[in-house]
Design an enzyme around this catalytic site. Structure first.
Site, mmCIF file in Angstrom:
data_model
loop_
_atom_site.group_PDB
_atom_site.id
_atom_site.type_symbol
_atom_site.label_atom_id
_atom_site.label_comp_id
_atom_site.label_asym_id
_atom_site.label_seq_id
_atom_site.Cartn_x
_atom_site.Cartn_y
_atom_site.Cartn_z
ATOM 1 N N ASP A 1 0.126 -5.786 3.369
ATOM 2 C CA ASP A 1 0.774 -4.688 4.102
ATOM 3 C C ASP A 1 0.532 -4.932 5.589
ATOM 4 O O ASP A 1 -0.294 -5.766 5.966
ATOM 5 C CB ASP A 1 0.223 -3.310 3.659
ATOM 6 C CG ASP A 1 1.260 -2.199 3.827
ATOM 7 O OD1 ASP A 1 1.685 -1.951 4.980
ATOM 8 O OD2 ASP A 1 1.660 -1.598 2.824
ATOM 9 N N LEU B 1 0.828 -1.219 0.000
ATOM 10 C CA LEU B 1 0.000 0.000 0.000
ATOM 11 C C LEU B 1 0.855 1.259 0.000
ATOM 12 O O LEU B 1 0.354 2.368 0.168
ATOM 13 C CB LEU B 1 -0.948 -0.007 1.214
ATOM 14 C CG LEU B 1 -1.878 -1.223 1.299
ATOM 15 C CD1 LEU B 1 -2.851 -1.080 2.462
ATOM 16 C CD2 LEU B 1 -2.645 -1.443 -0.007
ATOM 17 N N GLY B 2 2.165 1.102 -0.207
ATOM 18 C CA GLY B 2 3.073 2.248 -0.227
ATOM 19 C C GLY B 2 3.173 2.881 -1.604
ATOM 20 O O GLY B 2 2.397 2.576 -2.520
ATOM 21 N N LYS C 1 20.504 -0.792 3.526
ATOM 22 C CA LYS C 1 20.471 -1.112 2.096
ATOM 23 C C LYS C 1 21.734 -1.862 1.676
ATOM 24 O O LYS C 1 21.658 -2.830 0.918
ATOM 25 C CB LYS C 1 20.288 0.164 1.261
ATOM 26 C CG LYS C 1 18.897 0.771 1.355
ATOM 27 C CD LYS C 1 17.814 -0.201 0.917
ATOM 28 C CE LYS C 1 16.416 0.343 1.000
ATOM 29 N NZ LYS C 1 15.372 -0.686 0.826
ATOM 30 N N TYR D 1 19.308 3.987 7.148
ATOM 31 C CA TYR D 1 18.621 3.476 5.952
ATOM 32 C C TYR D 1 19.655 2.956 4.948
ATOM 33 O O TYR D 1 19.530 1.842 4.428
ATOM 34 C CB TYR D 1 17.808 4.629 5.353
ATOM 35 C CG TYR D 1 17.088 4.332 4.053
ATOM 36 C CD1 TYR D 1 16.017 3.445 3.998
ATOM 37 C CD2 TYR D 1 17.451 5.002 2.880
ATOM 38 C CE1 TYR D 1 15.348 3.219 2.807
ATOM 39 C CE2 TYR D 1 16.784 4.778 1.690
ATOM 40 C CZ TYR D 1 15.739 3.885 1.656
ATOM 41 O OH TYR D 1 15.069 3.666 0.468
ATOM 42 N N ASP E 1 2.824 -8.708 8.370
ATOM 43 C CA ASP E 1 3.932 -7.988 9.008
ATOM 44 C C ASP E 1 5.197 -8.790 8.713
ATOM 45 O O ASP E 1 5.320 -9.943 9.147
ATOM 46 C CB ASP E 1 3.654 -7.913 10.521
ATOM 47 C CG ASP E 1 4.760 -7.183 11.268
ATOM 48 O OD1 ASP E 1 5.859 -6.974 10.702
ATOM 49 O OD2 ASP E 1 4.522 -6.825 12.434
HETATM 50 P P1 NAD Z 1 6.554 3.410 1.336
HETATM 51 O O1 NAD Z 1 7.006 3.961 2.640
HETATM 52 O O2 NAD Z 1 5.684 4.235 0.487
HETATM 53 O O3 NAD Z 1 5.831 2.003 1.564
HETATM 54 C C1 NAD Z 1 6.346 1.028 2.415
HETATM 55 C C2 NAD Z 1 5.197 0.185 2.911
HETATM 56 O O4 NAD Z 1 5.727 -0.763 3.850
HETATM 57 C C3 NAD Z 1 4.116 0.986 3.642
HETATM 58 O O5 NAD Z 1 2.864 0.805 3.020
HETATM 59 C C4 NAD Z 1 4.140 0.425 5.056
HETATM 60 O O6 NAD Z 1 2.854 0.325 5.653
HETATM 61 C C5 NAD Z 1 4.742 -0.958 4.843
HETATM 62 N N1 NAD Z 1 5.334 -1.522 6.060
HETATM 63 C C6 NAD Z 1 5.949 -0.879 7.082
HETATM 64 N N2 NAD Z 1 6.297 -1.760 8.038
HETATM 65 C C7 NAD Z 1 5.909 -2.984 7.603
HETATM 66 C C8 NAD Z 1 5.984 -4.282 8.151
HETATM 67 N N3 NAD Z 1 6.526 -4.508 9.354
HETATM 68 N N4 NAD Z 1 5.489 -5.310 7.419
HETATM 69 C C9 NAD Z 1 4.918 -5.099 6.211
HETATM 70 N N5 NAD Z 1 4.794 -3.888 5.657
HETATM 71 C C10 NAD Z 1 5.287 -2.833 6.344
HETATM 72 O O7 NAD Z 1 7.879 2.956 0.547
HETATM 73 P P2 NAD Z 1 8.099 2.823 -1.015
HETATM 74 O O8 NAD Z 1 8.530 4.147 -1.502
HETATM 75 O O9 NAD Z 1 6.968 2.137 -1.655
HETATM 76 O O10 NAD Z 1 9.418 1.915 -1.010
HETATM 77 C C11 NAD Z 1 9.394 0.509 -1.164
HETATM 78 C C12 NAD Z 1 10.823 0.019 -1.232
HETATM 79 O O11 NAD Z 1 11.544 0.712 -2.265
HETATM 80 C C13 NAD Z 1 11.633 0.262 0.054
HETATM 81 O O12 NAD Z 1 12.547 -0.791 0.237
HETATM 82 C C14 NAD Z 1 12.406 1.535 -0.257
HETATM 83 O O13 NAD Z 1 13.581 1.630 0.494
HETATM 84 C C15 NAD Z 1 12.703 1.333 -1.725
HETATM 85 N N6 NAD Z 1 13.015 2.585 -2.390
HETATM 86 C C16 NAD Z 1 12.060 3.547 -2.573
HETATM 87 C C17 NAD Z 1 12.401 4.743 -3.189
HETATM 88 C C18 NAD Z 1 11.381 5.828 -3.406
HETATM 89 O O14 NAD Z 1 11.753 6.933 -3.846
HETATM 90 N N7 NAD Z 1 10.095 5.591 -3.134
HETATM 91 C C19 NAD Z 1 13.712 4.958 -3.623
HETATM 92 C C20 NAD Z 1 14.665 3.974 -3.381
HETATM 93 C C21 NAD Z 1 14.303 2.773 -2.794
HETATM 94 N N1 SER Z 2 13.543 8.080 -2.110
HETATM 95 C C1 SER Z 2 14.292 7.411 -1.098
HETATM 96 C C2 SER Z 2 14.505 8.268 0.094
HETATM 97 O O1 SER Z 2 14.620 9.470 -0.096
HETATM 98 C C3 SER Z 2 15.633 6.973 -1.634
HETATM 99 O O2 SER Z 2 15.865 5.693 -1.232
HETATM 100 O O3 SER Z 2 14.587 7.765 1.188
#
Ligand code: NAD
Ligand code: SER
Length: 313
Positions: free
Chosen positions: A34, A10-11, A145, A141, A52
């Site tokens: 989620d 849901l992210g 990673k 973070y 979770d």
């Molecule tokens: P987000 O924060 O939008 O979504 C993460 C989701 O994880 C949330 O819906 C949250 O409810 C859920 N969550 C939290 N704790 C949890 C748990 N214990 N069990 C199950 N679910 C849980 O993050 P995102 O932007 O969708 O990122 C997803 C992945 O991509 C992450 O690993 C993030 O580091 C990586 N990432 C994202 C970006 C970006 O710009 N969005 C950039 C680089 C890497």
């Molecule tokens: N968009 C992410 C952050 O800013 C990069 O991993 O945390």
């Protein structure tokens, strides 16, 4: 990928990923999950489970219930939120990943885990950051990673688990809002452009970071997970990028479509310090060579699509 489980669905990424997977692989072959329910288009149809990732039995039960063959593990805390609670970040990002990999080992699953530009640090070459280079991040973070990349490679080498990943840059989207990262300004700026025709940037002028539009980010997951395994020299995780800009450049791109748009600055030193520790631009040639990575959107085509989409909404 035939039966896919998405964690953290849901992210920001999961919301658009699940909709796309349901279209491409069939609604019955995608299980979104989620840690709790929140308002989301993902919940309007298809399978959804509360999951979770810190609870290994929950993961195992869902994998067996749906006969899953691939986990796309998106559950995580991002850079800014995580820096405020490093212990919680470690539990979700690392113990959660460890649980996913253990379930994958026992059930013979493939696993995708996103890494990030945050896996680099101040000692990393800043421009055209190579695929294989110094990784000494200064955020929890980023530490999670790098450790996650190594753990995924370990599970591949030691147990033959088919683990794959990309180092995402900042992702820009118009589905779900971003979840507390440093690059979030590049999403908020479009929402504020539509609402107020102005934006105050918490990131300073001149701070370049890699960025990507969400349709390309989703293509990357599907392309990499469907790539011929024998062609992959790297696995965890590939540098990928689509563009690199600073706040002035995104402002100028918006002004091409909305001449009255204005921006000023109120720099947040907490997020600025994180941004300053990350590269300006990545070299993604390994991804291009090994599995054909080739993003479609540049800054102006993304800006046009973001403003059109948010404007209509
Ligand atoms: P987000 O924060 O939008 O979504 C993460 C989701 O994880 C949330 O819906 C949250 O409810 C859920 N969550 C939290 N704790 C949890 C748990 N214990 N069990 C199950 N679910 C849980 O993050 P995102 O932007 O969708 O990122 C997803 C992945 O991509 C992450 O690993 C993030 O580091 C990586 N990432 C994202 C970006 C970006 O710009 N969005 C950039 C680089 C890497
Ligand atoms: N968009 C992410 C952050 O800013 C990069 O991993 O945390």
């Amino acid at each position: 990928m035939k039966k896919i489980l998405v964690t953290g669905a849901l992210g920001q990424i999961g919301t658009e990923l699940v909709l796309r997977l349901r279209k491409e692989y069939g609604i019955e072959n995608v299980v979104a999950s989620d840690v709790s329910k929140k308002e989301s288009i993902v919940l309007e149809e298809g399978y959804f489970e509360i999951l979770d990732v810190t609870d290994i039995k929950m993961i195992d039960d869902i994998v067996k219930k749906y006969n899953i063959d691939t986990i796309l593990n998106l559950a995580a805390l991002l850079s800014a939120t995580g820096e405020k609670n490093p212990q919680l970040l470690w539990d979700i990002n690392m113990n959660g990943l460890f649980n996913v990999l253990e379930v994958a080992r026992e059930n013979n699953l493939a696993v995708f885990t996103p890494s990030s530009i945050a896996a680099f640090g101040p000692n990393t070459p800043r421009t055209l950051t190579p695929q294989d280079t110094i990784q000494r991040p200064t955020t929890i973070y980023g530490v999670s990673k790098v450790a996650g990349e190594l753990l995924c490679d370990y599970y591949y080498q030691k147990y033959g688990v088919d683990t794959r990943g990309v180092r995402y840059p900042g992702l820009i989207s118009n589905g779900a809002l971003p979840g507390g990262g440093t690059t979030d300004y590049a999403v908020h700026i479009y929402y504020e452009a539509i609402k107020q025709k102005k934006y105050t940037s918490y990131i300073a002028e001149g701070t370049k970071m890699d960025m990507m539009y969400m349709p390309d980010a989703i293509d990357a997951i599907i392309q990499l997970m469907e790539a011929d395994s024998s062609k992959l020299i790297h696995r965890n995780a590939f540098n990928i990028t689509a563009m690199s800009f600073d706040p002035e450049e995104i402002k100028e791109s918006i002004q091409k479509y909305m001449t009255e748009f204005e921006m000023d600055y109120d720099v947040d030193s907490f997020r600025q310090t994180i941004a300053d520790s990350w590269p300006d631009s990545l070299d993604d040639s390994a991804a291009r060579e090994e599995w054909g990575w080739n993003p479609k959107y540049d800054l102006d085509s993304m800006t046009k699509d973001m403003l059109d989409t948010l404007g209509k909404r």
